[in-house]
Design a protein around this motif. Structure first.
Motif, PDB file in Angstrom:
ATOM      1  N   ASP A  72      44.132  16.677 -19.313  1.00 36.43           N
ATOM      2  CA  ASP A  72      43.502  16.420 -18.339  1.00 36.43           C
ATOM      3  C   ASP A  72      43.787  17.326 -16.947  1.00 36.43           C
ATOM      4  OD1 ASP A  72      42.378  14.517 -19.664  1.00 36.43           O
ATOM      5  OD2 ASP A  72      43.444  12.677 -18.768  1.00 36.43           O
ATOM      6  N   ARG A  73      44.741  17.994 -17.123  1.00 42.03           N
ATOM      7  CA  ARG A  73      45.257  18.735 -16.048  1.00 42.03           C
ATOM      8  C   ARG A  73      44.882  20.002 -15.649  1.00 42.03           C
ATOM      9  NH1 ARG A  73      50.253  17.195 -14.005  1.00 42.03           N
ATOM     10  NH2 ARG A  73      50.949  15.261 -14.966  1.00 42.03           N
ATOM     11  N   VAL A  74      43.714  20.652 -16.761  1.00 46.32           N
ATOM     12  CA  VAL A  74      43.035  21.894 -16.782  1.00 46.32           C
ATOM     13  C   VAL A  74      41.810  21.573 -15.926  1.00 46.32           C
ATOM     14  CG1 VAL A  74      42.127  23.872 -17.712  1.00 46.32           C
ATOM     15  CG2 VAL A  74      44.218  22.563 -18.814  1.00 46.32           C
ATOM     16  N   VAL A  75      41.641  22.467 -14.902  1.00 45.86           N
ATOM     17  CA  VAL A  75      40.428  22.274 -13.799  1.00 45.86           C
ATOM     18  C   VAL A  75      39.918  23.722 -13.634  1.00 45.86           C
ATOM     19  CG1 VAL A  75      39.827  21.989 -11.583  1.00 45.86           C
ATOM     20  CG2 VAL A  75      41.515  20.423 -12.468  1.00 45.86           C
ATOM     21  N   GLU A  76      38.542  23.858 -14.144  1.00 42.57           N
ATOM     22  CA  GLU A  76      37.945  25.137 -14.188  1.00 42.57           C
ATOM     23  C   GLU A  76      36.545  25.056 -13.337  1.00 42.57           C
ATOM     24  OE1 GLU A  76      37.376  28.255 -17.655  1.00 42.57           O
ATOM     25  OE2 GLU A  76      36.317  26.235 -17.910  1.00 42.57           O
ATOM     26  N   THR A  77      36.460  26.446 -12.536  1.00 43.44           N
ATOM     27  CA  THR A  77      35.479  26.468 -11.825  1.00 43.44           C
ATOM     28  C   THR A  77      34.085  26.424 -12.764  1.00 43.44           C
ATOM     29  OG1 THR A  77      35.131  28.784 -11.919  1.00 43.44           O
ATOM     30  CG2 THR A  77      36.499  27.573  -9.918  1.00 43.44           C
ATOM     31  N   THR A  78      32.960  25.785 -12.319  1.00 47.94           N
ATOM     32  CA  THR A  78      31.850  25.634 -13.097  1.00 47.94           C
ATOM     33  C   THR A  78      31.147  27.186 -13.134  1.00 47.94           C
ATOM     34  OG1 THR A  78      31.505  23.455 -12.529  1.00 47.94           O
ATOM     35  CG2 THR A  78      29.446  24.700 -13.330  1.00 47.94           C
ATOM     36  N   ALA A  79      31.232  27.738 -11.976  1.00 44.48           N
ATOM     37  CA  ALA A  79      30.452  29.149 -11.912  1.00 44.48           C
ATOM     38  C   ALA A  79      31.386  30.138 -11.965  1.00 44.48           C
ATOM     39  CB  ALA A  79      29.647  29.375 -10.680  1.00 44.48           C
ATOM     40  N   SER A  80      30.978  31.383 -12.417  1.00 47.21           N
ATOM     41  CA  SER A  80      31.893  32.510 -12.530  1.00 47.21           C
ATOM     42  C   SER A  80      32.190  33.025 -10.889  1.00 47.21           C
ATOM     43  CB  SER A  80      31.514  33.465 -13.438  1.00 47.21           C
ATOM     44  OG  SER A  80      31.431  33.041 -14.809  1.00 47.21           O
ATOM     45  N   LEU A  81      33.513  33.568 -10.717  1.00 45.51           N
ATOM     46  CA  LEU A  81      33.715  34.169  -9.698  1.00 45.51           C
ATOM     47  C   LEU A  81      33.208  35.808  -9.840  1.00 45.51           C
ATOM     48  CD1 LEU A  81      37.267  33.569  -8.778  1.00 45.51           C
ATOM     49  CD2 LEU A  81      35.168  32.395  -8.184  1.00 45.51           C
ATOM     50  N   ALA A  82      32.800  36.418  -8.827  1.00 45.47           N
ATOM     51  CA  ALA A  82      32.267  37.821  -8.842  1.00 45.47           C
ATOM     52  C   ALA A  82      33.382  38.488  -9.298  1.00 45.47           C
ATOM     53  CB  ALA A  82      32.049  38.473  -7.555  1.00 45.47           C
ATOM     54  N   ARG A  83      33.205  39.772 -10.010  1.00 47.41           N
ATOM     55  CA  ARG A  83      34.351  40.705 -10.559  1.00 47.41           C
ATOM     56  C   ARG A  83      35.170  41.118  -9.348  1.00 47.41           C
ATOM     57  NH1 ARG A  83      33.346  46.363 -10.615  1.00 47.41           N
ATOM     58  NH2 ARG A  83      31.530  46.908  -9.133  1.00 47.41           N
ATOM     59  N   ASN A  84      36.646  41.043  -9.694  1.00 42.94           N
ATOM     60  CA  ASN A  84      37.398  41.469  -8.858  1.00 42.94           C
ATOM     61  C   ASN A  84      37.361  40.639  -7.437  1.00 42.94           C
ATOM     62  OD1 ASN A  84      37.798  43.602 -10.359  1.00 42.94           O
ATOM     63  ND2 ASN A  84      36.598  45.016  -9.451  1.00 42.94           N
ATOM     64  N   GLU A  85      36.811  39.311  -7.356  1.00 44.51           N
ATOM     65  CA  GLU A  85      36.973  38.451  -6.383  1.00 44.51           C
ATOM     66  C   GLU A  85      38.211  37.530  -6.140  1.00 44.51           C
ATOM     67  OE1 GLU A  85      34.566  34.810  -4.464  1.00 44.51           O
ATOM     68  OE2 GLU A  85      33.728  35.679  -6.333  1.00 44.51           O
ATOM     69  N   GLY A  86      39.140  37.878  -4.958  1.00 43.43           N
ATOM     70  CA  GLY A  86      40.249  37.259  -5.041  1.00 43.43           C
ATOM     71  C   GLY A  86      40.409  35.684  -4.816  1.00 43.43           C
ATOM     72  N   VAL A  87      41.253  35.018  -4.842  1.00 41.72           N
ATOM     73  CA  VAL A  87      41.515  33.603  -4.784  1.00 41.72           C
ATOM     74  C   VAL A  87      42.563  33.189  -3.906  1.00 41.72           C
ATOM     75  CG1 VAL A  87      40.227  32.923  -6.697  1.00 41.72           C
ATOM     76  CG2 VAL A  87      42.771  32.982  -6.887  1.00 41.72           C
ATOM     77  N   SER A  88      42.460  32.248  -3.088  1.00 35.23           N
ATOM     78  CA  SER A  88      43.632  31.566  -2.229  1.00 35.23           C
ATOM     79  C   SER A  88      44.089  30.306  -3.160  1.00 35.23           C
ATOM     80  CB  SER A  88      43.286  31.300  -1.050  1.00 35.23           C
ATOM     81  OG  SER A  88      44.113  30.484  -0.379  1.00 35.23           O
ATOM     82  N   LEU A  89      45.157  29.836  -3.486  1.00 37.51           N
ATOM     83  CA  LEU A  89      45.749  28.779  -4.158  1.00 37.51           C
ATOM     84  C   LEU A  89      46.809  28.169  -3.354  1.00 37.51           C
ATOM     85  CD1 LEU A  89      44.438  27.360  -6.902  1.00 37.51           C
ATOM     86  CD2 LEU A  89      46.413  28.581  -7.868  1.00 37.51           C
ATOM     87  N   SER A  90      46.565  26.760  -3.085  1.00 34.90           N
ATOM     88  CA  SER A  90      48.024  26.161  -2.510  1.00 34.90           C
ATOM     89  C   SER A  90      48.169  24.856  -3.250  1.00 34.90           C
ATOM     90  CB  SER A  90      47.564  25.745  -1.116  1.00 34.90           C
ATOM     91  OG  SER A  90      47.460  26.869  -0.386  1.00 34.90           O
ATOM     92  N   TRP A  91      49.374  24.432  -3.481  1.00 35.41           N
ATOM     93  CA  TRP A  91      49.572  23.222  -4.222  1.00 35.41           C
ATOM     94  C   TRP A  91      50.964  22.582  -3.650  1.00 35.41           C
ATOM     95  CZ3 TRP A  91      50.413  28.071  -6.232  1.00 35.41           C
ATOM     96  CH2 TRP A  91      51.664  28.555  -6.534  1.00 35.41           C
ATOM     97  N   PHE A  92      50.680  21.202  -4.063  1.00 34.21           N
ATOM     98  CA  PHE A  92      52.182  20.487  -3.638  1.00 34.21           C
ATOM     99  C   PHE A  92      53.326  20.821  -4.625  1.00 34.21           C
ATOM    100  CE2 PHE A  92      55.073  16.598  -3.780  1.00 34.21           C
ATOM    101  CZ  PHE A  92      55.621  16.869  -2.346  1.00 34.21           C
ATOM    102  N   ALA A  93      54.261  21.306  -4.395  1.00 39.00           N
ATOM    103  CA  ALA A  93      55.313  21.914  -5.344  1.00 39.00           C
ATOM    104  C   ALA A  93      56.339  20.712  -5.532  1.00 39.00           C
ATOM    105  CB  ALA A  93      55.972  22.871  -4.797  1.00 39.00           C
ATOM    106  N   PHE A  94      56.277  19.949  -6.699  1.00 34.28           N
ATOM    107  CA  PHE A  94      56.584  18.732  -7.103  1.00 34.28           C
ATOM    108  C   PHE A  94      58.032  19.217  -7.601  1.00 34.28           C
ATOM    109  CE2 PHE A  94      58.196  16.069 -10.391  1.00 34.28           C
ATOM    110  CZ  PHE A  94      58.359  14.863 -10.019  1.00 34.28           C
ATOM    111  N   GLY A  95      59.147  18.794  -7.280  1.00 34.34           N
ATOM    112  CA  GLY A  95      60.547  18.966  -7.924  1.00 34.34           C
ATOM    113  C   GLY A  95      61.355  17.939  -8.308  1.00 34.34           C
ATOM    114  N   THR A  96      62.210  18.223  -9.162  1.00 31.71           N
ATOM    115  CA  THR A  96      62.973  17.440  -9.858  1.00 31.71           C
ATOM    116  C   THR A  96      64.709  17.571  -9.661  1.00 31.71           C
ATOM    117  OG1 THR A  96      63.038  18.257 -12.014  1.00 31.71           O
ATOM    118  CG2 THR A  96      61.387  16.450 -11.550  1.00 31.71           C
TER     119      THR A  96
END
Length: 802
Positions: A117-141
């Motif tokens: 369930d944790r895998v999330v994928e864009t429905t449409a393709s990004l353009a070739r060489n298109e960059g991305v920005s990714l932010s997440w809550f960094a859970f730690g133990t």
């Protein structure tokens, strides 16, 4: 056909092109911190990447308005744009954070127990060489290390995707390419685990990264939250056109709470940056123009990679230091300025990438060069008591050596005072044909019994002397030029040839082999990250030429040769050929071993002498002495060392002739170049920047140094080309010795003698030539070889091929 030359003359103080005013150059290289971000204009729209020091448009996620604006090119990805796995929409929700439109995707139940369930994928393709920005809550133990985020382009999972990454608690990052781990780096403050770190990807705080495919074959990973990053070089061809193809992007939070913000990287439409102050060595004179760096109508001043999309453009202009809004115009006294970079794109998904800019101003050729005064041109043939010459294999050794009688009487009788100064222009002519155009060295006087018996020795060198004298006061860029354009540009600095934008063949070509310089192998391509081919300040023009020659074309021949069209000798580059049957290596002249054979042949084409002329001239076409021998191979193992600035690693290649090294071979099985032990030759050169260049250099050096060469030395009159107005046959060309075979001339030397009181005639010229075959001796062998390249496992054999 031009008349056959019988006598040679020596002239002093002739007309010779010399430099009056140098070109003025200024440049910046962004990767050497030439751009000062603290004084950058519109700094919010351009970004000097801290990892590689490449200038680009500032990604929107790094702009101030990213935190307050969430529409248009600031928009975040929403849940509706994803294709979700087994849990479906029930497993996830979207929520706004901080400001309206700042959409985050998070697990509906807070934690997902099913890994799929944790895998999330864009429905449409990004353009070739298109960059991305990714932010997440960094859970730690605590202090244990674990994977916080996995993501990538194409196929789910880091092991199967085209390009994927794994981010660990503490800042460690793995980059995977099609199932293979290619790099491990850290974007944490220290790369360790532990929740007490102030930066990096640590527990219980938000982490944010930029992932940008760029620079032809790299992935930039920049930790927005940590202020650290790296660029990973991917194992793809530089000219592939894409770092990653058009693919869906996926991400996965393997453990803990899922709270992720995703947005494709977008750029502003334009941005401007300024360099620090740059200075020319001297103020460009009034009327100086910006030179073309290539044979195009547009001056080449920018070195960038805007290859990804036609929407990207970049321009650079020189501005005045005291008034940055004013274009720099050469006026004879201003020498300081600023370089303004203007980056733009009409597609917000892409940005130009700039790493250098160079400006070169020069006056018109009529102001840049001038002819020496030839009003007192003097024929000193009658004063010469000895004349020797040498044209060895190396281009810097070509020279004439003159000994003149009674120099005091010569000056007192109205002739030149040869003791007054050196650097005199000197020409050796055969009739109207200029055989040699050189520069005199300081003379040496030997006193005799009375002034009439004094002797003056003068050494005269050809155009290479002028190349040795010319020192670059500031760097000159050769990147982006073909090899022939680069050679023309270097030669032009000292006045040899015309403007470097002019066509090579119309100015200097004499041998059709020179058209081979256009081959793709001989393009000085910048590597998309930094300039590779630069004549640095302090280097001489001759050193720059030799750098190109030794690394890129060590088997070729270069130097100066006379031309039948008149005028001064011209520079040549000549490619070798295996046999003289090639059109580019056809024999230029024939010599005979018997006078009778020569006399008969000279009455036919291409000579077509009358019977009387053939009888008189036959001795000049006969070999008077000859000896043959073999040269021991100079090496049977070639090592080439360079440096890949992108990957920050050495580039190493070697090529080995195992049979030549094997001491156990039976005598009958030994090749002609057998030595019986390793003999190593090494080349280390900054021009070698990748494996392909290293392999090519190794193969060329192998061809030059490894064969057992059969070399003949023979003495005869000067060899003249009957099909080219009796021009002397120069180094690198092929001649035929009747009954002996064909030979490529490596070098020659000789002396002039007086056959009557008035004439200097060349006799007893000794030639050295490589045997090519066609005679009674066996043809030269081509050694077998094994080529190796370095890998992480050591040298790997390429099985005798590329």
């Amino acid at each position: 056909m031009a008349s056959f030359p019988d006598a040679w003359t020596v002239w002093f103080d002739t007309a010779q092109r010399r430099v009056v005013a140098d070109a003025e150059r200024a440049m910046v290289r962004t990767y050497e911190d030439d751009l000062d971000r603290s004084t950058t204009i519109s700094s919010n729209s351009t970004w000097l990447d801290p990892v590689t020091k490449t200038l680009l448009l500032r990604p929107m996620v790094l702009k101030d308005e990213w935190t307050t604006t969430t529409t248009g090119i600031h928009a975040r990805f929403r849940l509706a744009g994803y294709t979700l796995t087994a849990g479906g929409t029930a497993a996830f929700k979207e929520s706004e954070f901080a400001v309206s439109g700042d959409w985050w995707t998070e697990a509906e139940s807070g934690d997902l127990t099913v890994d799929a369930d944790r895998v999330v994928e864009t429905t449409a393709s990004l353009a070739r060489n298109e960059g991305v920005s990714l932010s997440w809550f960094a859970f730690g133990t605590g202090t244990e290390s674990f994977v916080q985020m996995e993501c990538g382009w194409g196929g789910g999972g880091y092991a199967g995707a085209d390009l994927s990454l794994r981010f660990y608690h503490g800042g460690q990052v793995e980059v995977w390419w099609r199932g293979r781990l290619i790099k491990t780096e850290s974007i944490g403050s220290s790369g360790t685990t532990g929740e007490s770190e102030a930066a990096g990807i640590d527990a219980n705080r938000f982490a944010s990264v930029l992932l940008i495919p760029w620079r032809r074959r790299e992935l930039l990973v920049w930790g927005v939250s940590s202020g650290q990053g790296f660029s990973a070089v991917l194992p793809i061809a530089e000219d592939a056109g894409e770092v990653v193809p058009a693919r869906r992007f996926w991400w996965k939070v393997p453990t803990g709470k899922v709270k992720v913000r995703f947005a494709p990287v977008r750029y502003p439409s334009s941005g401007t940056a300024w360099s620090k102050k740059v200075s020319f060595p001297s103020a460009p004179p009034t009327g100086a123009v910006l030179l073309n760096q290539q044979s195009t109508d547009v001056p080449r001043t920018i070195y960038s990679d805007s290859w990804d999309h036609v929407a990207c453009t970049v321009a650079a202009t020189m501005r005045r230091w005291d008034s940055s809004s004013t274009i720099f115009v050469p006026d004879g006294f201003r020498r300081e300025g600023l370089i303004r970079f203007e980056l733009a794109t009409t597609d917000s998904r892409f940005t130009p990438e700039v790493y250098a800019a160079a400006f070169e101003y020069a006056p018109d050729d009529d102001d840049r060069f001038a002819e020496t005064d030839d009003a007192d041109e003097t024929d000193l043939t009658d004063s010469i008591v000895r004349l020797e010459f040498d044209f060895p294999e190396e281009p810097d050794g070509a020279e004439f050596r003159l000994t003149l009688k009674d120099p005091t009487g010569l000056a007192g009788g109205g002739g030149p005072d040869l003791l007054a100064h050196g650097s005199r222009p000197v020409q050796v002519r055969a009739g109207s044909l200029v055989i040699f155009d050189g520069v005199s060295e300081p003379p040496e006087l030997t006193e005799g019994f009375g002034p009439a018996n004094d002797r003056l020795a003068i050494r005269v060198r050809d155009g290479w002397k002028r190349l040795e004298r010319y020192v670059f006061r500031s760097p000159m860029v050769l990147d982006g030029l073909t090899l022939r354009q680069a050679v023309r540009k270097i030669l032009w600095q000292v006045g040899i040839g015309n403007d470097p934008g002019n066509d090579w063949e119309s100015e200097t070509a004499q041998d059709p082999a020179q058209t081979a310089i256009d081959d793709a192998d001989y393009v000085l391509v910048a590597d998309g990250s930094r300039l590779t081919h630069v004549c640095e300040a302090g280097q001489t023009a001759s050193e720059c030429l030799k750098d190109l020659f030794e690394t890129l074309i060590p088997t070729w021949t270069m130097g100066f040769e006379a031309v039948s069209t008149g005028g001064r000798p011209r520079f040549f580059l000549r490619a070798p050929e295996d046999t003289p049957t090639s059109a580019r290596a056809a024999s230029r002249a024939t010599l005979w071993t018997r006078i009778a054979d020569a006399e008969t042949a000279l009455q036919s084409a291409p000579y077509s002498f009358s019977a009387d002329e053939a009888r008189d001239r036959a001795p000049r076409f006969v070999v008077r002495a000859r000896k043959s021998g073999a040269l021991e191979p100079e090496a049977n193992e070639i090592h080439v060392l360079g440096w890949d600035a992108r990957e920050d690693r050495p580039v190493q290649t070697k090529i080995v002739d195992r049979a030549s090294q094997d001491p156990t071979l039976a005598v009958a099985d030994r090749p002609a170049n057998w030595i019986g032990e390793p003999v190593v030759y090494g080349l280390a050169d900054k021009i070698v920047r990748d494996d392909a260049t290293a392999r090519r250099a190794a193969l060329l050096l192998f061809d030059r140094l490894t064969p057992r060469r059969i070399v003949d030395e023979w003495t005869c009159d000067p060899i003249l080309d009957p099909n080219d107005s009796w021009v002397p046959v120069a180094r690198g060309l092929v001649v035929t010795l009747d009954e002996c075979g064909s030979f490529r001339i490596r070098g020659y030397g000789g002396r002039c003698v007086r056959e009557n009181p008035d004439d200097l005639v060349l006799r007893d010229v000794t030639y050295l030539g490589d045997y090519l075959g066609g005679g009674t001796a066996p043809a030269p062998e081509t050694p077998a070889w094994t080529l190796y390249r370095e890998s992480r496992f050591g040298y790997v054999s390429l099985d005798g091929g590329l």
